[in-house]
Motif scaffolding. Sequence first.
Motif, PDB file in Angstrom:
ATOM      1  N   GLU A  11      12.820   4.057  -4.796  1.00 40.02           N
ATOM      2  CA  GLU A  11      13.624   3.854  -3.583  1.00 40.02           C
ATOM      3  C   GLU A  11      13.038   2.766  -2.682  1.00 40.02           C
ATOM      4  OE1 GLU A  11      14.600   8.418  -2.510  1.00 40.02           O
ATOM      5  OE2 GLU A  11      14.622   7.006  -0.846  1.00 40.02           O
ATOM      6  N   ILE A  12      11.716   2.765  -2.549  1.00 33.46           N
ATOM      7  CA  ILE A  12      11.122   1.867  -1.538  1.00 33.46           C
ATOM      8  C   ILE A  12      10.457   0.642  -2.150  1.00 33.46           C
ATOM      9  CG2 ILE A  12      10.815   3.775   0.091  1.00 33.46           C
ATOM     10  CD1 ILE A  12       7.792   3.611  -0.486  1.00 33.46           C
ATOM     11  N   ALA A  13      10.268   0.628  -3.467  1.00 28.77           N
ATOM     12  CA  ALA A  13       9.596  -0.525  -4.094  1.00 28.77           C
ATOM     13  C   ALA A  13      10.045  -0.642  -5.553  1.00 28.77           C
ATOM     14  CB  ALA A  13       8.083  -0.342  -4.019  1.00 28.77           C
ATOM     15  N   TYR A  14      11.359  -0.824  -5.725  1.00 30.97           N
ATOM     16  CA  TYR A  14      11.941  -0.765  -7.079  1.00 30.97           C
ATOM     17  C   TYR A  14      11.426  -1.871  -7.982  1.00 30.97           C
ATOM     18  CZ  TYR A  14      14.958  -4.652  -5.788  1.00 30.97           C
ATOM     19  OH  TYR A  14      15.412  -5.872  -5.391  1.00 30.97           O
ATOM     20  N   ILE A  70       0.882  -1.170   0.000  1.00 31.13           N
ATOM     21  CA  ILE A  70       0.000   0.000   0.000  1.00 31.13           C
ATOM     22  C   ILE A  70       0.919   1.218   0.000  1.00 31.13           C
ATOM     23  CG2 ILE A  70      -1.766   1.279   1.260  1.00 31.13           C
ATOM     24  CD1 ILE A  70      -2.545  -1.468   2.515  1.00 31.13           C
ATOM     25  N   ILE A  71       0.783   2.051  -1.059  1.00 30.12           N
ATOM     26  CA  ILE A  71       1.684   3.189  -1.246  1.00 30.12           C
ATOM     27  C   ILE A  71       0.873   4.489  -1.213  1.00 30.12           C
ATOM     28  CG2 ILE A  71       3.399   4.280  -2.731  1.00 30.12           C
ATOM     29  CD1 ILE A  71       4.373   1.555  -2.014  1.00 30.12           C
ATOM     30  N   LEU A  72       1.342   5.432  -0.393  1.00 31.81           N
ATOM     31  CA  LEU A  72       0.752   6.774  -0.359  1.00 31.81           C
ATOM     32  C   LEU A  72       1.765   7.775  -0.892  1.00 31.81           C
ATOM     33  CD1 LEU A  72      -0.836   6.850   3.233  1.00 31.81           C
ATOM     34  CD2 LEU A  72      -1.831   5.972   1.120  1.00 31.81           C
ATOM     35  N   GLY A  73       1.260   8.785  -1.613  1.00 33.26           N
ATOM     36  CA  GLY A  73       2.098   9.879  -2.082  1.00 33.26           C
ATOM     37  C   GLY A  73       1.765  11.125  -1.282  1.00 33.26           C
ATOM     38  N   LEU A  74       2.791  11.817  -0.746  1.00 31.54           N
ATOM     39  CA  LEU A  74       2.585  13.043   0.025  1.00 31.54           C
ATOM     40  C   LEU A  74       3.241  14.208  -0.710  1.00 31.54           C
ATOM     41  CD1 LEU A  74       2.308  10.647   2.149  1.00 31.54           C
ATOM     42  CD2 LEU A  74       2.832  12.377   3.865  1.00 31.54           C
ATOM     43  N   GLY A  75       2.562  15.354  -0.677  1.00 29.17           N
ATOM     44  CA  GLY A  75       3.120  16.532  -1.337  1.00 29.17           C
ATOM     45  C   GLY A  75       2.687  17.807  -0.635  1.00 29.17           C
ATOM     46  N   ILE A 114       5.373   6.871   0.807  1.00 29.83           N
ATOM     47  CA  ILE A 114       5.536   5.969   1.950  1.00 29.83           C
ATOM     48  C   ILE A 114       4.783   4.676   1.671  1.00 29.83           C
ATOM     49  CG2 ILE A 114       5.780   7.879   3.591  1.00 29.83           C
ATOM     50  CD1 ILE A 114       2.932   7.333   4.568  1.00 29.83           C
ATOM     51  N   SER A 115       5.261   3.589   2.265  1.00 29.02           N
ATOM     52  CA  SER A 115       4.460   2.353   2.246  1.00 29.02           C
ATOM     53  C   SER A 115       3.930   2.151   3.660  1.00 29.02           C
ATOM     54  CB  SER A 115       5.315   1.160   1.795  1.00 29.02           C
ATOM     55  OG  SER A 115       6.400   0.969   2.664  1.00 29.02           O
ATOM     56  N   ILE A 116       2.731   1.631   3.741  1.00 29.97           N
ATOM     57  CA  ILE A 116       2.090   1.427   5.040  1.00 29.97           C
ATOM     58  C   ILE A 116       1.515   0.021   5.111  1.00 29.97           C
ATOM     59  CG2 ILE A 116       1.437   3.874   5.243  1.00 29.97           C
ATOM     60  CD1 ILE A 116      -1.520   2.897   4.723  1.00 29.97           C
TER      61      ILE A 116
END
Length: 158
Positions: free
Chosen positions: A128-131, A2-7, A57-59
């Motif tokens: 970076e976190i899920a290549y 589960i991937i969230l994008g923050l901006g 981020i991954s959660i």
Amino acid sequence: MIILGLGSNMGDRESNIKSAICELNKHSKIAIDKISSLYETKPVGFVNQPNFLNLVISINTMLNPHELLSECLQAEYHLGRIRKQRWGPRNIDIDILIFQSYMIQDEVLQLPHPRLHERSFVLIPLQEIAYDLPVYQGLTSKDLLQKMNTNDEVMLYK
Ligand SMILES: Nc1nc2nc(S)n(CCO)c2c(=O)[nH]1
């Protein structure tokens, strides 16, 4: 995954993003797994606005996608989400990008995020976190980035 994008591209951008991560982590049913580096990124869509800071981020969560969306909107609200124009500047934005293998197209939620595959400000931190995570038609963020010209749009901030 589960991937969230923050901006954020209004106010203290870095503090806004850190506060959003804290808000999410405070939730009893949300656990932050991985956090990418922070990137300074040129705005896409409505380009006449300040640069963003972005990360992904991954959660882990027991919530379903719509419940998670509700918690993300709550977190934005608690952080005083200011958004005058749909595509305009905002102090915080929390997008659900990928929720396991869910495919959802309704009036409040589209999964995977419909513009995920064309956004270097997502794909570069995601690498970076899920290549090796297939994100679009079986392609990974690395595959998709190789097809894009991203030389000056996304710069490592921290
Ligand atoms: N670089 C960049 N451009 C953006 N355009 C929009 S809309 N947004 C908000 C996210 O949908 C962004 C963003 O977060 N970063």
